[in-house]
Design a protein around this motif. Structure first.
Motif, PDB file in Angstrom:
ATOM      1  N   HIS A 260       0.835  -1.214   0.000  1.00  0.00           N
ATOM      2  CA  HIS A 260       0.000   0.000   0.000  1.00  0.00           C
ATOM      3  C   HIS A 260       0.874   1.270   0.000  1.00  0.00           C
ATOM      4  CE1 HIS A 260      -3.507   2.481   1.053  1.00  0.00           C
ATOM      5  NE2 HIS A 260      -2.737   3.055   1.975  1.00  0.00           N
TER       6      HIS A 260
ATOM      7  N   GLU B 192       1.054   4.138  -2.891  1.00  0.00           N
ATOM      8  CA  GLU B 192       0.832   5.561  -2.628  1.00  0.00           C
ATOM      9  C   GLU B 192       2.028   6.386  -3.122  1.00  0.00           C
ATOM     10  OE1 GLU B 192      -2.208   5.673   1.177  1.00  0.00           O
ATOM     11  OE2 GLU B 192      -0.093   5.845   1.604  1.00  0.00           O
TER      12      GLU B 192
ATOM     13  N   HIS C 273      -7.355   0.734   3.084  1.00  0.00           N
ATOM     14  CA  HIS C 273      -7.334   1.116   4.507  1.00  0.00           C
ATOM     15  C   HIS C 273      -8.329   0.262   5.300  1.00  0.00           C
ATOM     16  CE1 HIS C 273      -5.925   5.459   3.364  1.00  0.00           C
ATOM     17  NE2 HIS C 273      -4.950   4.587   3.327  1.00  0.00           N
TER      18      HIS C 273
ATOM     19  N   HIS D   5      -2.581   7.931  10.934  1.00  0.00           N
ATOM     20  CA  HIS D   5      -2.184   7.995   9.528  1.00  0.00           C
ATOM     21  C   HIS D   5      -3.417   7.871   8.606  1.00  0.00           C
ATOM     22  CE1 HIS D   5       0.460   5.621   6.360  1.00  0.00           C
ATOM     23  NE2 HIS D   5      -0.156   6.639   5.809  1.00  0.00           N
TER      24      HIS D   5
ATOM     25  N   GLU E 292      -5.373  10.629   6.114  1.00  0.00           N
ATOM     26  CA  GLU E 292      -5.611  10.414   4.681  1.00  0.00           C
ATOM     27  C   GLU E 292      -7.111  10.436   4.367  1.00  0.00           C
ATOM     28  OE1 GLU E 292      -3.371   6.898   3.492  1.00  0.00           O
ATOM     29  OE2 GLU E 292      -1.467   7.961   3.739  1.00  0.00           O
TER      30      GLU E 292
HETATM   31 FE   LIG Z   1      -2.917   4.997   2.922  1.00  0.00          FE
END
Ligand SMILES: [Fe+2]
Ligand SMILES: [Fe+2]
Length: 232
Positions: free
Chosen positions: A139, A143, A172, A216, A220
């Motif tokens: 992931h 990103e 996520h 985190h 996002e």
């Molecule tokens: Fe993320």
């Protein structure tokens, strides 16, 4: 307060921030850390007074709960979208990669040492943590190398751009499901009574990782991505 009569295991249990310092001295705070500090210092030829002072200094550092989350979110909100993304990479991506490496090594260690009494639950935790680590590593790479560069371009995002970001939100959720499983299996990172400080350290590092991931993902999903969707 740390006294000369305390064992290193006691010190670490109360103040995990002293661990790197003890490692520097190659002192065993884990399965063999049951002698008083004064005795260990004598055996290892360590100057007791400065050693105690440094332990006290490290023990007095703010614990992670003392972090100013409110101030941190205010700071984050004030950034532009490209600045937010760069900030996420520099902070959470770096910190979580470090924590995951640390937990992975600790988990492997306690799986072997405590296999006899805790083999079943540790095998399951080990397996689910490995899945979470693999998912997050892929992931983060996605990103950093694919989606954030698209998001850093100025102008109104296309429907295709938005679909990429929505894909991140789905990932996520998948990570969140694995975390919930780990929370259940570790009883919210509560180590059993009969285990050594390495076991406790492993669980507290896993807890720190999860706290960092939550912050985190919150930044996002709830700040950076909505800000991007509304960009004209
Ligand atoms: Fe993320
Ligand atoms: Fe991220």
């Amino acid at each position: 307060m740390i006294t000369k009569e305390m064992t290193l295991a006691d010190v670490v249990k109360e103040y995990p921030s002293t661990i790197p310092y003890l490692n520097e001295y190659r002192l065993d705070y884990c399965c063999g850390g049951h002698d008083p500090i004064a005795q260990i210092a004598k055996e290892k030829n360590i100057d007791l007074e400065p050693f105690m002072q440094e332990l006290e200094r490290l023990a007095a550092l703010p614990k992670k709960n003392d972090l100013d989350y409110e101030g941190e979110l205010q700071r984050f909100r004030s950034l532009s979208v490209p600045e937010m993304l760069a900030d996420l990479e520099r902070s959470h991506h770096v910190r979580e990669r470090e924590l995951m490496a640390d937990v992975e090594a600790l988990l492997n260690k306690i799986l072997v040492v405590h296999y006899e009494h805790h083999g079943e639950e540790l095998s399951s935790i080990h397996h689910h943590f490995a899945l979470l680590k693999a998912d997050l590593e892929e992931h983060f790479a996605k990103e950093e190398k694919l989606v954030f560069p698209i998001m850093k371009k100025s102008g109104k995002p296309s429907s295709e751009d938005i679909a990429y970001v929505k894909g991140l939100e789905e990932e996520h959720s998948a990570a969140g499901d694995l975390i919930k499983l780990l929370q259940k299996e570790t009883k919210f990172f509560t180590a059993p009574e009969d285990v050594c400080p390495t076991y406790r350290r492993c669980f507290s590092q896993m807890e720190a990782l999860v706290e960092d991931i939550f912050m985190h993902i919150f930044k996002e999903n709830s700040i950076a991505f909505p800000e991007y969707y509304e960009q004209e």
